[in-house]
Design an enzyme around this catalytic site. Sequence first.
Site, mmCIF file in Angstrom:
data_model
loop_
_atom_site.group_PDB
_atom_site.id
_atom_site.type_symbol
_atom_site.label_atom_id
_atom_site.label_comp_id
_atom_site.label_asym_id
_atom_site.label_seq_id
_atom_site.Cartn_x
_atom_site.Cartn_y
_atom_site.Cartn_z
ATOM 1 N N LYS A 125 0.913 -1.272 -0.056
ATOM 2 C CA LYS A 125 -0.080 -0.035 -0.093
ATOM 3 C C LYS A 125 0.980 1.028 -0.231
ATOM 4 O O LYS A 125 1.343 1.616 1.019
ATOM 5 C CB LYS A 125 -0.892 0.014 1.336
ATOM 6 C CG LYS A 125 -2.101 1.055 1.147
ATOM 7 C CD LYS A 125 -3.010 1.054 2.355
ATOM 8 C CE LYS A 125 -4.229 1.875 2.374
ATOM 9 N NZ LYS A 125 -3.491 3.363 2.474
ATOM 10 N N VAL A 126 1.109 1.747 -1.081
ATOM 11 C CA VAL A 126 2.151 2.665 -1.357
ATOM 12 C C VAL A 126 1.516 3.995 -0.638
ATOM 13 O O VAL A 126 0.345 4.317 -1.066
ATOM 14 C CB VAL A 126 2.312 2.797 -2.695
ATOM 15 C CG1 VAL A 126 3.650 4.297 -2.986
ATOM 16 C CG2 VAL A 126 3.162 1.565 -3.408
#
Length: 561
Positions: A125-126
């Site tokens: 989850k950038v």
Amino acid sequence: MKVGTAILMGLWLWQAQSWAVCPVWSSARAHEEISRLQQQIAQWDDAYWKEGVSVVEDGVYDQLHARLLQWQHCFADDSPPSQALPSPGGTVPHPVAHTGVQKLPDKRAVQQWMRGHNDLWVQPKVDGVAVTLKYQHGKLTQAISRGDGLKGEDWTQKVQLMPAVPQTVAGALTNSVLQGEIFLRREGHIQQKMGGMNARSKVAGLLMRKTSVSDLSSLGIFIWAWPDGPQTMSERVNQLSAAGFTLAKAFTLPVDNVEAVERARTHWWTSALPFVTDGVVVRMDKEPASHQWLPGQGSWLVAWKYPPVAQVAEVTAIQFMVGKSGKIAVVATLAPVMLDDKRVQRVNIGSVNRWKEWDIAPGDQILVSLAGQGIPRIDDVVWRSSDRVKPIPPDNRFNSLTCFFASASCQEQFISRLVWLGSGAVLKLDGVGEAGWRALHQQHHFEHIFSWLALTQEQIQHTPGFAKAKGEQVWHQFNLVRKQPLIRWIQALGIPLPLVALNASGDRSWRQLSGRTELYWQQLPAVGPRRARQVMTWLDNAEVKQLSHWLAAQQIESFIP
């Protein structure tokens, strides 16, 4: 920093286990607290969206915004009408809505969601700013911020200058819509050690302010959705990689059970990555047609965030603890929060002066993290309550020669002395912790710190909290301790000498010890003139002398004349 209402509600629900108890406030107090926090968040939003400036850390903003939602939920009938916060939206409609992602609290919830689903994938989850990229006839024609999921700001000019974003594409991407995350490029970023670094706000600032092309070269792009693209994830990431969007293929892994998700999550949390992350996203291979995508309705993907590095916690009380040497330590009691796998309910503030510098009162919200060895610490005071009633600290009359004998004002230092003398470093009274000493003192009204030596086995066994077997064990220890050498007993009495000096002295009896001169003490290791004077003052103290006579009367060999 600013996220859609559905996402914030998800965050609030994710935190709900920590914040389930509503504040005990009057209607007027609730009105004031909610209004003040609304105004503060509105100011932060205004600075963020109009100027691209973040004046508060992303994590603090998210947690305080969730706290506001909780307060509004608690006082639905009493709170003022909810004022709309500045909209993160815009005027440019998305060709395909951004759904957002539901955040699950733990491994078990992820396992339940995965049950019955096949062809699942996990991605990091950038942590950045979400964007829509629109390609027509092979050229990038539009870039739109996520906004409220339906409309956003036009970022086309900035994104067309980003070296990381392909300006032309071919094949299936020629006429396509992509969704992804613009992130701050990092080299060897280890999330577990380095944290979030406010990366989201830094990205937003670069995109909303006037910046040069060289500034934009510090940004990257991670594509996580291709609405109406190829049917399988393998095809999507392969074609994206061929077009220049290489990160999706490198960081998309197939998973068929929650253990595989957990391994990827742990690996990405502890490994060097080119971007900041805040968890993982698990998504199905097949996605609905794009016309079914709506904000808050992304049922085909979920997020499992990393343990928070820091948590906003409410201070419920301020306590003053007097140690065995008389020093006063201030402790904040907290509404419980989870940090990593640790439940945190107390944090040490430090001295009274340090507490005054922090200016912390019950009702304040503080940012807490874990220092070395998992010890909670205060990082900041992020919100101060309007009702600031602080307790009065005890007077500063305690020192290393006070509270050998019990009294109402000496309660805390007296208990601290008992805990110290029972520790493994002193008399080794296993099984009698602070709670045990308090119970014994309350039941038998100790006169001084050695009164427990006179207790019978029956008295101990009839003390609340001491069952028959435990009472017998404690009584046995109280009798065995009589054989401890002098060095242990004078440590229990608080002699102001380091252990290395005590070992070097070689004294075996109180008579020997009490006959030493100040010059003798100065010659021992780690003892200077100041400490030697302290030892002489300690030896001359009336209460210390009285206790030495009492120990002799109890037939403690080292004290018998």
